[in-house]
Structures are given as C-alpha cells and as structure tokens.
Motif scaffolding. Sequence first.
Motif, PDB file in Angstrom:
ATOM      1  N   SER A 386      44.849  49.726  38.216  1.00 49.08           N
ATOM      2  CA  SER A 386      44.182  48.439  37.988  1.00 49.08           C
ATOM      3  C   SER A 386      42.976  48.643  37.088  1.00 49.08           C
ATOM      4  CB  SER A 386      43.742  47.809  39.310  1.00 49.08           C
ATOM      5  OG  SER A 386      42.767  48.604  39.954  1.00 49.08           O
ATOM      6  N   ARG A 396      40.463  44.011  27.601  1.00 51.42           N
ATOM      7  CA  ARG A 396      40.989  44.274  28.937  1.00 51.42           C
ATOM      8  C   ARG A 396      42.409  43.719  29.086  1.00 51.42           C
ATOM      9  NH1 ARG A 396      41.482  41.381  33.571  1.00 51.42           N
ATOM     10  NH2 ARG A 396      41.576  42.568  35.519  1.00 51.42           N
ATOM     11  N   ARG A 397      42.621  42.503  28.573  1.00 50.04           N
ATOM     12  CA  ARG A 397      43.949  41.882  28.706  1.00 50.04           C
ATOM     13  C   ARG A 397      45.016  42.706  28.011  1.00 50.04           C
ATOM     14  NH1 ARG A 397      44.253  35.756  26.914  1.00 50.04           N
ATOM     15  NH2 ARG A 397      42.772  35.698  28.648  1.00 50.04           N
ATOM     16  N   THR A 400      45.717  45.903  30.033  1.00 50.31           N
ATOM     17  CA  THR A 400      46.485  45.570  31.227  1.00 50.31           C
ATOM     18  C   THR A 400      47.954  45.337  30.867  1.00 50.31           C
ATOM     19  OG1 THR A 400      44.545  44.604  32.294  1.00 50.31           O
ATOM     20  CG2 THR A 400      46.702  43.956  33.151  1.00 50.31           C
ATOM     21  N   THR A 405      50.764  46.081  34.192  1.00 48.84           N
ATOM     22  CA  THR A 405      50.268  45.661  35.509  1.00 48.84           C
ATOM     23  C   THR A 405      49.784  44.212  35.467  1.00 48.84           C
ATOM     24  OG1 THR A 405      48.045  46.526  34.996  1.00 48.84           O
ATOM     25  CG2 THR A 405      49.587  48.004  36.115  1.00 48.84           C
TER      26      THR A 405
END
Length: 405
Positions: A386, A396-397, A400, A405
């Motif tokens: 995470s 960040r997106r 990820t 995830t």
Amino acid sequence: MLRLTTTAARVLFLHAQGLEPRRPGRATKADVLAAIRRMAVLQIDTIHVVARSPYLVLWSRLGDYRPEWLDALLAERAIFEYWAHEACFVPAEDYPHFRHLMVDPGGLGWKYSHDWVAQNRELVNAVRARIREQGPVRSSDFERTDGRKGQWWGWKPEKRALEMLFSAGELMVARRENFQRIYDLRERVRPDWDDALLPPITETRRALALNAVRALGVTPAVWVADYYRTSRRETPALVRALADEGALATVEVEGWPAPAYVHPELLDLVDDAAAGKLRATRTTLLSPFDPVVWDRARGRAAFAFDYALECYTPAPKRRWGYFVLPILRRGRLVGRVDAKAHRRAGQMELRVLYLEDGVRPSGALLQDLARTFHAFARWHGTPDVSVRRTVPAGWRRELTAALGT
C-alpha cells in the motif's frame, strides 16, 4: 593515468559492492558468504520495522534468499562478529587482523572500559567462570537484580560484562537465536587460534586498507578510513604509499578534486568502465546501514545524494522518517521510502515515497519501482503493498496503478 567519468565511477563502485550486474538464478548459501566477502563487512543493527539491516543488505544484492543462511554461516564459523565499521559480520579469514583490537581494546572508545572492568572484576570473573563451567549464554540468562529497566542505555551489569569480554576477545558470538547473541569462550569458538599467529600491526593496517579500497571499487584516499573506522590521519597516507609501491592503481575521476585508487583485482572492470562497457541496470532498496550510503560525505560526492538515518532523531525534527530506505535505480539514488512491514497483516506499507529533485516519475521508473516493491514485499512475507503518500504528491495514483493495488 586512467580517467573515469563520475557515472563510470559510480557503476564501478556498485559492481565492487555486488550490486551489479543482476544475478542470474536463485541465491545459495555460498552466495551469501561471497557477498559478505565482497563487501568485507556486513553491519549489524537490530531495528526491524522492515527486515533487520544485515538481512536487508544481503537482499539488495541477492534478491530472494533464505535469511537463516546468514545465521548458519555464523554458527559454522565462516564469519564472525566484531567491531569493524561498527558491529559487523566479518569473513573468518580476517580474524587475525581484528585480533589486534581484542588484545588491546582500549582504543575502542565506549565499547571497552579498563576502569569499569577493574571496578567490577569480581562480576567479570563470575560471568567468565559461568560460561567456562556451564557453556554458552545469552544476556537474558542472567536475571536482572538492580531494579532498573532493561533499556539499551541501561544494560544490566552482567550484560555489560559480556560485552566487555566480547570486545576484549575473551568471548565470541558463537551463534544467534532470534537475533540474540549467544556468547562462548573464544577458545571454544576458535580453537585453531593462537596469538603466536598474530600478524604484525603494519601488515594488518595494510590488509585493511587494501580490503577497503577493493570494496569501494574506486575511492579517494580520504574515504578509506571510514570503512573500517581506522585512523583518519594515518590511513590516507597509507593508501597513497600503497599506490606509490604499485599495490594500488591510481585513476582520475571527473569532478573529484583528488586522485582516486583502485585495487588491482578490479583493473579489468576499470578498463570496461572507462570504455563505457559497464552498465547499471538494477533497481533495489538499500538499508540505511548499507556501505553504499553509510558515509554521508561519499554519498554526496559520488551520488549527489544527501542521506542521514533519522531513527535516533526526535520525531518532530525528522525530515524524512524513522527508517527511510534509499532507492537505487540504474546507477543513481533516485529517492527514498519510509516503509513498514506489518507482518501479521501481510502488508508492506509505503508510508511516504520521495523522489529526488530532478527525478521525473516516468512510466519506466514506475514499472521499475513496482517490480522492486513487490519483490521486497514478497521476501518479507507481506505481499499486500500500500502507498500512503508520495512526494511530489501528484504521482501516487500512477504508482498505485503500476503496483496493481
């Protein structure tokens, strides 16, 4: 004189440290010992928000391996523990050179006190006698009787006696269980040793300087002392003398103000580096106690990366986090991540991921990071990754998504 670019010097250093090239196949126990021999020292630390440092340093080089192999090598006497850079695992063949410190431990600073040993002679004798008569012990085998809590800065007297006897070379760490030291008499751990075998101190200083230069790949004289914490005044002069006699080669590195030195065993790599044939392809995470980053001045000069461990800094004064791991990618230190393994939950939490100034979160970088974080998490037994926060925040997106995830 051979000349290297700063990029070539970095890649040569990473090859010398066993971080390049990528390893083919699965690691073996023999690979663990070879990695320690290549680094010359493997620093020990007990913090385990992720894997304890010596295991993590090996993972950075070997990938998926079995941590118990390190414990087995200690029990099998292929390596030993002593004060090198700090507390370290060291290849067994270098024991004669560290025996000098054991014979005269007064130079170890806080690690040994003649006064304390003299003032507590009865206790020290009793601890030694118990081990001689009853066999190996750990600190927890001694019940605390002084009423104080067992914090690291308030060792019980028996623990301090064990450490004094360890620093003086009367005791050695025979093995570790759950990372706790098991102490035994030196003559039982190293029955082959006799102090008549002690090499001259000049030979020891020479051997340690050569070891350090080999482990650093290419280095100015001023960086060599830090590797084994030898004399900052005498070691650079010794390195220059070794070069003058031909025991080291001299090279010039672009942007470095002083000559640099290379061990003869690495001269083929120097030629390849100078010709642009060496490549850095690996992406991995480094322990704060990895030789690549433990010397802050070297990190700034060689990688333009300013790094300091902040776990001993009060939380309000930390800039990056408690136990932040540098990110090595294709020969550059491109960022750092504050990670924590939640072992019971099976989760690897990336609390904050920072990119260095000037590093852009390209698609290739994101894929390299995703592969590395997944491998890191699987090895810890925490496969769920995470990401809480990134700096800069906007990617960040994308990270990820790359992690799936």
